[in-house]
Scaffold this active site. Structure first.
Site, mmCIF file in Angstrom:
data_model
loop_
_atom_site.group_PDB
_atom_site.id
_atom_site.type_symbol
_atom_site.label_atom_id
_atom_site.label_comp_id
_atom_site.label_asym_id
_atom_site.label_seq_id
_atom_site.Cartn_x
_atom_site.Cartn_y
_atom_site.Cartn_z
ATOM 1 N N GLY A 296 0.788 -1.016 0.037
ATOM 2 C CA GLY A 296 0.017 0.041 0.117
ATOM 3 C C GLY A 296 0.921 1.218 0.031
ATOM 4 O O GLY A 296 2.061 1.078 0.278
ATOM 5 N N GLN B 142 2.570 10.069 1.768
ATOM 6 C CA GLN B 142 4.035 9.366 1.863
ATOM 7 C C GLN B 142 4.790 9.745 0.589
ATOM 8 O O GLN B 142 6.045 9.396 0.663
ATOM 9 C CB GLN B 142 3.818 7.794 1.874
ATOM 10 C CG GLN B 142 3.073 7.397 3.144
ATOM 11 C CD GLN B 142 2.882 5.718 3.161
ATOM 12 O OE1 GLN B 142 1.951 5.294 2.454
ATOM 13 N NE2 GLN B 142 3.804 5.221 3.766
ATOM 14 N N CYS C 72 5.947 0.017 7.786
ATOM 15 C CA CYS C 72 5.550 1.095 7.061
ATOM 16 C C CYS C 72 6.642 1.430 6.054
ATOM 17 O O CYS C 72 7.909 1.623 6.491
ATOM 18 C CB CYS C 72 5.197 2.174 8.100
ATOM 19 S SG CYS C 72 4.556 3.844 7.483
ATOM 20 N N LEU C 73 6.407 1.741 4.901
ATOM 21 C CA LEU C 73 7.309 2.117 3.934
ATOM 22 C C LEU C 73 7.973 3.649 4.209
ATOM 23 O O LEU C 73 8.951 3.922 3.918
ATOM 24 C CB LEU C 73 6.833 2.426 2.399
ATOM 25 C CG LEU C 73 6.230 1.212 1.871
ATOM 26 C CD1 LEU C 73 5.906 1.478 0.436
ATOM 27 C CD2 LEU C 73 7.263 -0.034 1.710
ATOM 28 N N HIS D 180 -4.735 0.721 7.451
ATOM 29 C CA HIS D 180 -3.304 1.547 7.526
ATOM 30 C C HIS D 180 -3.123 2.744 6.360
ATOM 31 O O HIS D 180 -2.693 3.645 6.935
ATOM 32 C CB HIS D 180 -2.264 0.353 6.944
ATOM 33 C CG HIS D 180 -0.808 0.862 7.376
ATOM 34 N ND1 HIS D 180 0.173 0.327 8.316
ATOM 35 C CD2 HIS D 180 -0.192 1.899 6.463
ATOM 36 C CE1 HIS D 180 1.423 0.883 8.018
ATOM 37 N NE2 HIS D 180 1.254 1.926 7.032
ATOM 38 N N GLU D 181 -3.654 2.379 5.197
ATOM 39 C CA GLU D 181 -3.751 3.388 4.382
ATOM 40 C C GLU D 181 -4.754 4.660 4.499
ATOM 41 O O GLU D 181 -4.371 5.908 4.590
ATOM 42 C CB GLU D 181 -3.764 2.950 2.912
ATOM 43 C CG GLU D 181 -2.888 1.997 2.680
ATOM 44 C CD GLU D 181 -1.558 2.346 2.696
ATOM 45 O OE1 GLU D 181 -1.089 3.169 2.472
ATOM 46 O OE2 GLU D 181 -0.829 1.383 2.939
ATOM 47 N N HIS E 6 -3.146 6.623 7.005
ATOM 48 C CA HIS E 6 -1.955 7.671 6.536
ATOM 49 C C HIS E 6 -2.918 9.096 6.149
ATOM 50 O O HIS E 6 -2.342 10.082 6.205
ATOM 51 C CB HIS E 6 -1.448 6.857 5.577
ATOM 52 C CG HIS E 6 -0.100 6.483 5.749
ATOM 53 N ND1 HIS E 6 0.824 6.857 6.357
ATOM 54 C CD2 HIS E 6 0.298 5.220 5.231
ATOM 55 C CE1 HIS E 6 2.023 5.935 6.525
ATOM 56 N NE2 HIS E 6 1.422 4.768 5.962
HETATM 57 O O1 K1U Z 1 1.560 2.272 3.712
HETATM 58 C C1 K1U Z 1 2.514 1.651 3.707
HETATM 59 O O2 K1U Z 1 3.380 2.205 4.520
HETATM 60 C C2 K1U Z 1 2.613 0.409 3.188
HETATM 61 C C3 K1U Z 1 2.582 -0.873 4.238
HETATM 62 C C4 K1U Z 1 1.218 -1.191 4.266
HETATM 63 C C5 K1U Z 1 1.128 -2.484 5.271
HETATM 64 C C6 K1U Z 1 2.002 -3.187 5.690
HETATM 65 C C7 K1U Z 1 1.522 -4.159 6.743
HETATM 66 C C8 K1U Z 1 0.459 -4.201 7.305
HETATM 67 C C9 K1U Z 1 -0.565 -3.358 6.890
HETATM 68 C C10 K1U Z 1 -0.056 -2.205 5.836
HETATM 69 C C11 K1U Z 1 3.781 -1.676 3.411
HETATM 70 O O3 K1U Z 1 3.456 -2.319 2.782
HETATM 71 S S1 K1U Z 1 5.046 -1.877 4.453
HETATM 72 C C12 K1U Z 1 5.633 -3.471 3.757
HETATM 73 C C13 K1U Z 1 5.501 -4.588 4.682
HETATM 74 O O4 K1U Z 1 5.816 -4.741 5.698
HETATM 75 C C14 K1U Z 1 4.707 -5.932 4.127
HETATM 76 C C15 K1U Z 1 4.665 -6.165 2.501
HETATM 77 C C16 K1U Z 1 4.004 -7.415 2.282
HETATM 78 C C17 K1U Z 1 3.154 -8.003 3.085
HETATM 79 C C18 K1U Z 1 2.918 -7.511 4.371
HETATM 80 C C19 K1U Z 1 3.873 -6.571 4.805
HETATM 81 ZN ZN ZN Z 2 2.704 3.290 6.259
#
Ligand code: K1U
Ligand code: ZN
Length: 185
Positions: free
Chosen positions: A46, A51, A88-89, A130-131, A134
């Protein structure tokens, strides 16, 4: 298409309340395409407009080959509760368990200005929440206990110097891996 820089913890834009989108322009459609490319290169599921330094209420999600643009999203219904690890990215290499509803129904508008509702569970529901957080200036670390938040902040103090100007520029390795994947598809 372009890869965008990702803003990291400490950049005040991550704490703004976004502005509802009133007109879907070609520029906004291009932004959504660039956000997908950036999210995929960063291996995320996401990415929300703040971001990448934008104030529009728009996010992209892609959990298991289901790419979705959500404009002006609202959670209409939520039920259940479960704790699971989130990242979180915008806070690279920091993780924490967050308790959230397990099932949600979200109403949003798509890039053709069509309203839609989507029901989600498990990781998809978690990612949508989560999004949407944000888009209201909220980050997953806000949900951690005082102790765990302090530990996350202490770890971040050591990480943050990697991101001058609160910018996460995707590394040449991340970009190359992304292009390599594109060539394989
Ligand atoms: O918004 C963001 O920072 C993106 C974030 C979203 C997210 C991750 C985990 C749980 C809920 C929402 C990420 O993608 S971080 C990357 C990551 O941790 C992940 C990637 C693939 C599957 C699970 C987690
Ligand atoms: Zn995030």
């Amino acid at each position: 298409m372009s890869l965008l820089d990702i803003r990291v913890l400490g950049d005040s834009i991550l704490r703004v309340e976004t502005t509802p989108v009133v007109a879907i322009t070609d520029e906004l459609r291009q932004l959504a395409r660039d956000m997908f490319e950036t999210m995929h290169a960063a291996k995320g599921i996401g990415l929300a407009a703040p971001q990448v330094g934008r104030r529009e209420r728009l996010a992209v999600v892609d959990v298991g080959d289901n790419p979705l643009v959500i404009i002006n999203p609202e959670v209409m219904h939520a039920e259940g509760k479960a704790k699971a690890e989130e990242g979180c990215l915008s806070i690279p290499d920091i993780y924490g368990d967050v308790e959230r509803p397990t099932i949600v129904r979200v109403r949003a508008v798509d890039l053709d200005e069509r309203p839609f509702e989507i029901a989600a569970d498990e990781l998809f529901a978690r990612c949508l929440q989560h999004e949407i957080d944000h888009l209201h200036g909220k980050l997953f670390i806000d949900y951690l206990s005082v102790l765990k938040r302090r530990a996350a902040q202490a770890k971040w103090l050591k990480e943050k110097d990697k991101y001058p100007g609160f910018l996460r520029r995707l590394t040449p390795g991340e970009v190359a891996a992304h292009h390599h994947r594109d060539e394989e598809l």
